[in-house]
Design an enzyme around this catalytic site. Structure first.
Site, PDB file in Angstrom:
ATOM      1  N   ASN A  82       0.854  -1.199   0.000  1.00 47.50           N
ATOM      2  CA  ASN A  82       0.000   0.000   0.000  1.00 47.50           C
ATOM      3  C   ASN A  82       0.885   1.244   0.000  1.00 47.50           C
ATOM      4  O   ASN A  82       1.969   1.245   0.593  1.00 47.50           O
ATOM      5  CB  ASN A  82      -0.903   0.041   1.232  1.00 47.50           C
ATOM      6  CG  ASN A  82      -1.846   1.232   1.177  1.00 47.50           C
ATOM      7  OD1 ASN A  82      -2.712   1.279   0.303  1.00 47.50           O
ATOM      8  ND2 ASN A  82      -1.666   2.210   2.049  1.00 47.50           N
ATOM      9  N   TYR A  91       0.287   9.998   4.531  1.00 44.72           N
ATOM     10  CA  TYR A  91      -0.055  10.249   5.929  1.00 44.72           C
ATOM     11  C   TYR A  91       1.023  11.171   6.500  1.00 44.72           C
ATOM     12  O   TYR A  91       2.214  10.843   6.437  1.00 44.72           O
ATOM     13  CB  TYR A  91      -0.062   8.940   6.739  1.00 44.72           C
ATOM     14  CG  TYR A  91      -0.719   7.747   6.057  1.00 44.72           C
ATOM     15  CD1 TYR A  91      -2.068   7.760   5.712  1.00 44.72           C
ATOM     16  CD2 TYR A  91       0.022   6.601   5.771  1.00 44.72           C
ATOM     17  CE1 TYR A  91      -2.660   6.659   5.102  1.00 44.72           C
ATOM     18  CE2 TYR A  91      -0.562   5.490   5.168  1.00 44.72           C
ATOM     19  CZ  TYR A  91      -1.902   5.526   4.836  1.00 44.72           C
ATOM     20  OH  TYR A  91      -2.472   4.432   4.233  1.00 44.72           O
ATOM     21  N   ASP A 119      -5.128  21.729   9.984  1.00 51.54           N
ATOM     22  CA  ASP A 119      -5.501  20.702   9.006  1.00 51.54           C
ATOM     23  C   ASP A 119      -6.293  21.249   7.827  1.00 51.54           C
ATOM     24  O   ASP A 119      -6.643  22.423   7.787  1.00 51.54           O
ATOM     25  CB  ASP A 119      -6.292  19.595   9.726  1.00 51.54           C
ATOM     26  CG  ASP A 119      -5.766  18.238   9.342  1.00 51.54           C
ATOM     27  OD1 ASP A 119      -5.633  17.998   8.122  1.00 51.54           O
ATOM     28  OD2 ASP A 119      -5.479  17.426  10.237  1.00 51.54           O
TER      29      ASP A 119
HETATM   30  C1  LIG Z   1      -1.639  16.612   1.657  1.00 50.30           C
HETATM   31  C2  LIG Z   1      -2.390  15.436   2.210  1.00 50.30           C
HETATM   32  C3  LIG Z   1      -2.148  14.998   3.498  1.00 50.30           C
HETATM   33  C4  LIG Z   1      -2.848  13.911   4.026  1.00 50.30           C
HETATM   34  N1  LIG Z   1      -2.591  13.518   5.301  1.00 50.30           N
HETATM   35  C5  LIG Z   1      -3.227  12.434   5.808  1.00 50.30           C
HETATM   36  C6  LIG Z   1      -2.916  11.974   7.113  1.00 50.30           C
HETATM   37  O1  LIG Z   1      -2.111  12.559   7.819  1.00 50.30           O
HETATM   38  N2  LIG Z   1      -3.549  10.853   7.553  1.00 50.30           N
HETATM   39  C7  LIG Z   1      -4.456  10.167   6.796  1.00 50.30           C
HETATM   40  O2  LIG Z   1      -4.960   9.136   7.231  1.00 50.30           O
HETATM   41  N3  LIG Z   1      -4.791  10.614   5.567  1.00 50.30           N
HETATM   42  C8  LIG Z   1      -4.194  11.717   5.049  1.00 50.30           C
HETATM   43  N4  LIG Z   1      -4.497  12.160   3.794  1.00 50.30           N
HETATM   44  C9  LIG Z   1      -5.528  11.450   3.017  1.00 50.30           C
HETATM   45  C10 LIG Z   1      -4.988  10.124   2.512  1.00 50.30           C
HETATM   46  O3  LIG Z   1      -3.786  10.312   1.810  1.00 50.30           O
HETATM   47  C11 LIG Z   1      -6.001   9.424   1.623  1.00 50.30           C
HETATM   48  O4  LIG Z   1      -7.135   9.131   2.409  1.00 50.30           O
HETATM   49  C12 LIG Z   1      -5.462   8.172   0.990  1.00 50.30           C
HETATM   50  O5  LIG Z   1      -6.435   7.579   0.155  1.00 50.30           O
HETATM   51  C13 LIG Z   1      -5.007   7.176   2.035  1.00 50.30           C
HETATM   52  O6  LIG Z   1      -4.403   6.084   1.422  1.00 50.30           O
HETATM   53  P1  LIG Z   1      -4.889   4.605   1.726  1.00 50.30           P
HETATM   54  O7  LIG Z   1      -6.267   4.495   1.109  1.00 50.30           O
HETATM   55  O8  LIG Z   1      -3.885   3.777   0.996  1.00 50.30           O
HETATM   56  O9  LIG Z   1      -4.886   4.432   3.186  1.00 50.30           O
HETATM   57  C14 LIG Z   1      -3.816  13.248   3.241  1.00 50.30           C
HETATM   58  C15 LIG Z   1      -4.064  13.692   1.936  1.00 50.30           C
HETATM   59  C16 LIG Z   1      -3.375  14.776   1.427  1.00 50.30           C
HETATM   60  C17 LIG Z   1      -3.654  15.249   0.033  1.00 50.30           C
END
Ligand SMILES: Cc1cc2nc3c(=O)[nH]c(=O)nc-3n(C[C@H](O)[C@H](O)[C@H](O)COP(=O)(O)O)c2cc1C
Length: 518
Positions: free
Chosen positions: A169, A173, A318
């Site tokens: 994956n 984050y 955030d």
């Molecule tokens: C700039 C940015 C920062 C992000 N920070 C976080 C974070 O700190 N924690 C989190 O869970 N998702 C965060 N997200 C959203 C996730 O990247 C998004 O939900 C993503 O689909 C998660 O990947 P996964 O589906 O493989 O878990 C962020 C998105 C962006 C664009």
């Protein structure tokens, strides 16, 4: 051709007039945010800071995705609809009838080969390999907002493997810098990184339950399920063990974008990047963990999270426009840093919208529409208004064919991957353009009898929701703003929309100049 690394991307941005170099000295603590925020609010250019206080020679790239044009450039298209169309073509595939149809399918099959990442023996991210004397503090990591708990890495591709299946994956984050060698790992509870962490706990607990030690056997399943949300792990209650993690910062733009794509758990985001780039992502093996990272990355952090260690993370300004409060998250321990000789540090800021992530989110909205239509075929269009910060408001138009269908659509959205977080869904008829907010407000709120047409439900909510009754759990609202039918119990006549007749419009068109109004 897709960009192979962030340097080619920067050159292309500059050529397209989409990047400004900043040579004046700026502080990564708050100052870069203030500058970038002003630029983002005007949908201004990407910025490359070349004189960062306290980090001689360092360069910081920010706002690389901060407009529709740059998102299109990054993904190599003129419009995101081109990607949706390619997806539709792949989903449309039928068994070929006869030789000619088989021949026509060959280019598509050749395309398939481009999806899968390719492992190569080395790459620029290995120009410098630091196993001992490294420090995160050497990198120009930003403190974004005044009440942030410290400096945060904000644009990382966090890579882990599911301990059960070995499937990779990539998620984005944020990571709070605790010291030279450790950070927070802010994978929220519903995200796939967090599920990998829990699966590692489950595996360790299963090993424990086979152990002759009674104390190991008593570790509770409830504790295993917790990785955040205010849950404390009682001393000695979590199984021992670790999950390996690698973090790539400053990859080619498509790979960075793919880290935010809400792909299903077993789909490798580097494969999605291959599909979007139409060229495989090249990966190299890490030095100290059994993971691969994009070979062209600027900076790679290798390490692990302990299964029995959580630490307060945050507050952090955030993307909701408010601070997310501190909470417990795993700690990422770094075992090795590899990087290019003169690494470019790639970052973003989030805060009151619109920010750079708005355009990344809009790209996800467009690319995912054909996929959403697979499970919700009556869906015509979707709009996640930027100020709704993606999880607060989704407006959808539907082709309504049976009574109660708007409610069926709401429930389908609430059960669809990360769309489950949507706090408010407004469903309108297909003749309402959901991209036109004025039209939506006019129609939607004229068309409802609130007590009848608003539906509440309970379920998981985004970890960033600061108003929900409990962390990660709360209520959602669906508004059925479609025209109501007699078969839905509405027996009054439904009025026509006011429009002028074509004949009168044309007559006035012809006389318009002579009226002397313009
Ligand atoms: C700039 C940015 C920062 C992000 N920070 C976080 C974070 O700190 N924690 C989190 O869970 N998702 C965060 N997200 C959203 C996730 O990247 C998004 O939900 C993503 O689909 C998660 O990947 P996964 O589906 O493989 O878990 C962020 C998105 C962006 C664009």
């Amino acid at each position: 051709m897709p960009f192979d690394d962030i340097r080619e991307w920067i050159t292309a941005l500059e050529r397209a007039g989409e990047l400004k170099r900043v040579r004046a000295e700026v502080d990564p603590v708050l100052e870069i945010t203030e500058i970038a925020d002003r630029v983002m609010k005007k949908t201004g250019p990407a910025l490359l800071f070349e004189n960062v206080k306290g980090h001689p020679g360092a360069r910081v790239l920010i706002n690389q995705f901060g407009s529709v044009r740059r998102m299109n450039l990054a993904l190599g298209v003129n419009s995101l609809d081109e990607i949706a169309e390619r997806l539709r073509m792949f989903m449309d595939v039928k068994s070929p009838q006869g030789f000619l149809e088989k021949i026509k399918m060959l280019p598509m099959l050749a395309d398939l080969g481009k999806f899968f990442p390719k492992t190569v023996s080395s790459g620029p991210c290995k120009e410098v390999i630091q196993r001992d004397s490294f420090s995160l503090l050497d990198f120009p990591i930003l403190q974004c907002w005044p009440q942030d708990a410290g400096r945060f890495i904000t644009l990382p591709c966090v890579i882990s493997k599911d301990p059960r299946t070995g499937k990779r994956n990539v998620g984005m984050y944020r990571m709070q810098v605790y010291d030279a060698r450790s950070t927070g790992m802010h994978w929220q509870r519903h995200k796939i990184g967090a599920e990998h962490y829990r699966n590692a706990m489950r595996a360790a607990a299963a090993a424990d339950s086979a152990s002759p030690e009674p104390e190991a056997r008593s570790r509770s399943v409830e504790v295993m399920a917790r990785t955040s949300g205010g849950a404390r792990i009682p001393e000695g209650a979590a199984p021992k063990g670790k999950l390996e993690v690698a973090v790539a910062i400053g990859t080619d733009p498509v790979s960075t974008f793919c880290a935010i794509v809400p792909a299903p758990p077993d789909i490798d985001e580097f494969m999605i990047a291959g599909f979007l780039r139409q060229k495989p992502v090249e990966l190299v093996k890490c030095e100290t963990v059994d993971l691969e990272v994009p070979a062209q990355s600027e900076i790679v952090l290798e390490g692990y999270v302990n299964l029995d260690e959580l630490r307060p993370e945050g507050p952090f300004g955030d993307h909701t426009g408010f601070y997310s409060l501190d909470d417990l998250y795993p700690v990422f321990h770094i075992t090795c840093i590899t990087h290019r000789k003169d690494p470019i540090y790639s970052t973003t800021i989030v805060g009151k919208p619109p920010m750079e992530d708005a355009w990344m989110g809009k790209a996800v909205e467009r690319i995912f529409l054909p996929l959403m239509k697979l499970t919700i075929p009556e869906l015509v269009d979707v709009n996640l208004p930027i100020e709704g910060v993606f999880h607060n408001l989704m407006i959808v138009s539907i082709r309504k064919s049976y009574p109660g269908q708007a409610r069926k659509v709401m429930n389908a959205i609430w059960s669809l991957g990360q769309a489950m977080f949507t706090k408010c869904i407004v469903v309108v008829d297909e003749d309402c353009d959901v991209q036109d907010i004025r039209e939506v407000v006019l129609r939607a709120f004229n068309h409802i009898d609130p007590e009848r047409d608003i539906q509440f439900t309970l379920g998981p909510v985004d970890s960033l929701d600061h108003a929900s009754r409990l962390p990660d759990f709360g209520s959602k609202m669906g508004v059925d703003a479609t025209r109501k039918w007699p078969s839905e119990g509405f027996i009054r006549p439904w009025p026509d929309e006011i429009t002028m007749s074509t004949e009168v419009k044309e007559r006035v068109d012809r006389m318009w100049k002579s009226l002397g109004i313009d």
